[in-house]
Design a protein around this motif. Structure first.
Motif, PDB file in Angstrom:
ATOM      1  N   ILE A 295      -3.167  -2.224   3.223  1.00  0.00           N
ATOM      2  CA  ILE A 295      -1.712  -2.392   2.629  1.00  0.00           C
ATOM      3  C   ILE A 295      -1.054  -0.955   2.692  1.00  0.00           C
ATOM      4  O   ILE A 295       0.251  -0.694   2.763  1.00  0.00           O
ATOM      5  CB  ILE A 295      -1.684  -3.114   1.456  1.00  0.00           C
ATOM      6  CG1 ILE A 295      -0.306  -3.760   1.417  1.00  0.00           C
ATOM      7  CG2 ILE A 295      -1.854  -2.001   0.499  1.00  0.00           C
ATOM      8  CD1 ILE A 295       0.019  -4.527   0.347  1.00  0.00           C
ATOM      9  N   ALA A 296      -1.818   0.192   2.827  1.00  0.00           N
ATOM     10  CA  ALA A 296      -1.102   1.367   2.357  1.00  0.00           C
ATOM     11  C   ALA A 296      -0.164   1.809   3.370  1.00  0.00           C
ATOM     12  O   ALA A 296       0.967   2.162   2.742  1.00  0.00           O
ATOM     13  CB  ALA A 296      -2.109   2.596   2.426  1.00  0.00           C
ATOM     14  N   ASP A 297      -0.153   1.929   4.624  1.00  0.00           N
ATOM     15  CA  ASP A 297       0.931   2.189   5.625  1.00  0.00           C
ATOM     16  C   ASP A 297       2.030   1.464   5.249  1.00  0.00           C
ATOM     17  O   ASP A 297       2.961   2.112   5.157  1.00  0.00           O
ATOM     18  CB  ASP A 297       0.447   2.022   6.876  1.00  0.00           C
ATOM     19  CG  ASP A 297      -0.505   3.280   7.249  1.00  0.00           C
ATOM     20  OD1 ASP A 297      -0.749   4.150   6.785  1.00  0.00           O
ATOM     21  OD2 ASP A 297      -1.189   2.771   8.461  1.00  0.00           O
ATOM     22  N   ALA A 298       1.959   0.007   5.206  1.00  0.00           N
ATOM     23  CA  ALA A 298       3.016  -0.856   5.208  1.00  0.00           C
ATOM     24  C   ALA A 298       3.811  -0.485   3.564  1.00  0.00           C
ATOM     25  O   ALA A 298       5.213  -0.369   3.405  1.00  0.00           O
ATOM     26  CB  ALA A 298       2.820  -2.243   5.148  1.00  0.00           C
ATOM     27  N   LEU A 299       3.027  -0.225   2.673  1.00  0.00           N
ATOM     28  CA  LEU A 299       3.699  -0.229   1.184  1.00  0.00           C
ATOM     29  C   LEU A 299       4.230   1.108   1.208  1.00  0.00           C
ATOM     30  O   LEU A 299       5.361   1.475   0.562  1.00  0.00           O
ATOM     31  CB  LEU A 299       2.495   0.068   0.442  1.00  0.00           C
ATOM     32  CG  LEU A 299       2.945   0.222  -1.211  1.00  0.00           C
ATOM     33  CD1 LEU A 299       3.751  -0.909  -1.659  1.00  0.00           C
ATOM     34  CD2 LEU A 299       1.688   0.015  -2.016  1.00  0.00           C
ATOM     35  N   VAL A 300       3.792   2.450   1.652  1.00  0.00           N
ATOM     36  CA  VAL A 300       4.409   3.520   1.667  1.00  0.00           C
ATOM     37  C   VAL A 300       5.635   3.572   2.493  1.00  0.00           C
ATOM     38  O   VAL A 300       6.647   4.213   2.161  1.00  0.00           O
ATOM     39  CB  VAL A 300       3.543   4.728   2.358  1.00  0.00           C
ATOM     40  CG1 VAL A 300       4.189   6.325   2.475  1.00  0.00           C
ATOM     41  CG2 VAL A 300       2.221   4.931   1.431  1.00  0.00           C
ATOM     42  N   ALA A 301       5.632   2.803   3.657  1.00  0.00           N
ATOM     43  CA  ALA A 301       7.021   2.620   4.405  1.00  0.00           C
ATOM     44  C   ALA A 301       8.218   2.101   3.398  1.00  0.00           C
ATOM     45  O   ALA A 301       9.247   2.521   3.359  1.00  0.00           O
ATOM     46  CB  ALA A 301       6.797   2.105   5.687  1.00  0.00           C
TER      47      ALA A 301
END
Ligand code: NAD
Length: 500
Positions: A295-301
């Motif tokens: 989930i990290a990339d989408a969450l950071v975006a």
């Protein structure tokens, strides 16, 4: 222009300090000194303790119901003056007016809880614990209690303490943060207006000299402290050495664990408020996100897209999301942390260091800052930053997330975001943190529950308000009673009495 010099509040009236030391109270949005506050001397604090001691017998013997009625009147006055208190908190702290009003409301809720004290002070009774013998217990006040409070909640944190202490029949000396003294002094006036007898509540702003006087004085029976961990530890150890009852709440590093099944927009919105509200100067602020799995990339975006839209400005301006931090020194310390994050290899996604707020060039502003790819060895992870700096750590699974949170010495609050009941249930069971949110970013318990962290976030045994607050501000006395008929009286015995 001459600045106002604030008074102390001792024995029901404004009192001039005899201290030769003063501190500047600053409006963090303008950088201007708005008033001066005396740093109470040892003799100032001794006078407050003497007033509290003299008031104690009368207040202890006032019925709980009458005490409660005075607190209820105080509650009404707080409702009437909530905007004024919020304005004072916002002016001296920098937080937005809306945020300040919310914190005043949370303080009022503790007063509402304290109004119910007559019911909570009832003690226990058991008939026939031995043949013809009954036993009952009473919760009695302990005497002069003291509170030492931090800068970040000028009205709410003092109200975690004194309403409960006073409702239980104690008298109180409050040492508010020298950075935000005005709310405490105003609440003292409102308590008097509500009918509180003189001497029951006293306010002595100050620094270490005032604190040490409270810690060392034999007439102070209990100390409640909220502030940073090093000071909390000092207060706990010193108060214990002087034989006092002590609860010392310290700093925090609160993690939000985000599982890959978490609803993304809901979670990002929740983390925004928890990370950047009050410019991150909340002990329950989320300062570290633990992104689990993919989930990290989408969450950071999502987080950076939202953080970019936050409006930074003076707390009293409409439409502002985030005000300044408390002082120029604190801003510089936060800037130093951001530099260390970059230097130690974290990925700086958003940099708030160079923010300019038009018309407020001397204010202590920092924009929302976001780091990704942070590891647990970095300074920005290990230390409490207490500013608008959110860091993201990436882990593979829930096991790793739980281990990471549990390895951190701070343990105030934490939250998990997930759609899985099983994962949430496991998290609430295994996590070693005092306050846990499940899809709730800032799990500050309501006043009828108790507030407090674990490990380096709280030194002592009992949390604030709720039943633990009642127990903290009372001591239990157990009374065993027999009324023998003359004929039943038996000869004395030297063996350990067994009643049954
Ligand atoms: P702080 O520890 O600097 O000060 C807290 C109080 O202690 C103030 O009244 C201050 O005058 C006094 N003090 C400061 N240094 C002292 C010393 N050397 N000896 C004796 N007394 C001293 O904290 P702060 O900067 O005002 O507040 C921010 C901190 O408080 C953060 O660490 C935050 O996490 C913490 N906090 C914790 C909670 C909680 O519930 N755990 C709540 C609010 C704030």
């Amino acid at each position: 222009m001459a600045k106002t010099i604030l008074p102390l509040w001792i024995d029901g009236r404004h009192t001039k300090s005899n201290s030769s030391r003063f501190s500047e109270v600053t409006n963090p949005a303008s950088g201007e000194v708005i008033r001066h506050v005396p740093l109470s001397s040892r003799t100032d604090v001794e006078a407050a303790i003497a007033a509290a001691k003299a008031a104690f017998p009368g207040w202890r013997d006032t019925t709980p119901l009458r005490r409660s009625r005075i607190l209820n009147k105080f509650r009404e006055l707080l409702e009437t003056h909530r905007t004024e208190l919020a304005q004072l908190a916002s002016e001296e702290h920098g937080k937005t007016l809306e945020d300040a009003a919310g914190s005043v409301q949370r303080g009022i809720e503790v007063v509402e809880f304290a109004v119910g004290a007559p019911h909570l002070l009832k003690g226990e009774h058991a008939e026939n614990v031995g043949r013809g013998v009954d036993c009952h217990s009473m919760l009695q006040p302990i005497g002069v209690c003291a509170g030492i409070t931090p800068f970040n909640f000028p009205a709410m944190v003092p109200m975690w303490m004194f309403p409960v202490a006073i409702a239980c029949g104690n008298t109180f000396v409050l040492k508010p943060s020298e950075k935000v003294p005005s709310c405490s002094l105003r609440m003292a006036e409102l308590l008097k207006e509500a009918g509180l007898p003189d001497g029951v509540f006293n306010v002595v702003p100050g620094d270490k000299e005032a604190v040490d006087t409270l810690l060392e004085h034999s007439d102070v029976r209990a100390i409640s402290f909220v502030g940073s961990t090093p000071v909390a530890k000092y207060i706990y150890e010193t108060a214990a050495r002087y034989g006092k009852r002590i609860q010392a709440l310290g700093g925090a590093k609160n993690h939000a664990v985000v599982l890959s099944d978490a609803p993304l927009d809901f979670t990002a919105d929740a983390i925004m408020g928890a990370a950047y509200g009050s410019a991150g100067e909340r002990c329950m602020a989320i300062s570290a996100v633990v992104a689990v799995g993919d989930i990290a990339d989408a969450l950071v975006a999502k987080l950076s897209a939202r953080a970019e839209k936050l409006v930074v400005g003076p707390g009293d301006k409409k439409g502002v999301d985030m005000g300044p931090v408390i002082s120029v020194q604190h801003r510089d310390k936060i800037i130093g942390y951001i530099a260390s994050g970059v230097q130690q290899g974290a990925k700086l996604v958003m940099d708030g260091r160079n923010i300019k707020v038009a018309g407020h060039e001397k204010g202590f502003f920092i924009g929302p800052t976001l780091f990704d790819d942070v590891s647990t060895g970095m300074t920005i992870y290990k230390e409490e930053i207490f500013g608008p700096v959110l860091i993201v750590l990436r882990v593979a699974n829930l096991d790793e997330a739980i281990n990471l949170v549990n390895a951190n010495p701070y343990a105030n609050g934490t939250a998990i975001f997930t759609a899985s009941g099983a994962a949430a249930r496991r998290f609430q069971n295994e996590i070693e943190v005092g306050m846990v949110g499940i899809n709730v970013p800032i799990p500050v318990p309501m006043a009828f529950f108790s507030f407090g962290g674990w490990k380096s976030s709280l030194f002592g045994d009992l949390h604030m308000h709720g039943m633990e607050g009642i127990y903290f501000y009372t001591r239990t006395k157990a009374i065993t009673t027999r009324w023998p008929e003359v004929a039943e009286r038996s000869a004395s015995t030297l063996t350990m009495p067994t009643l049954s």
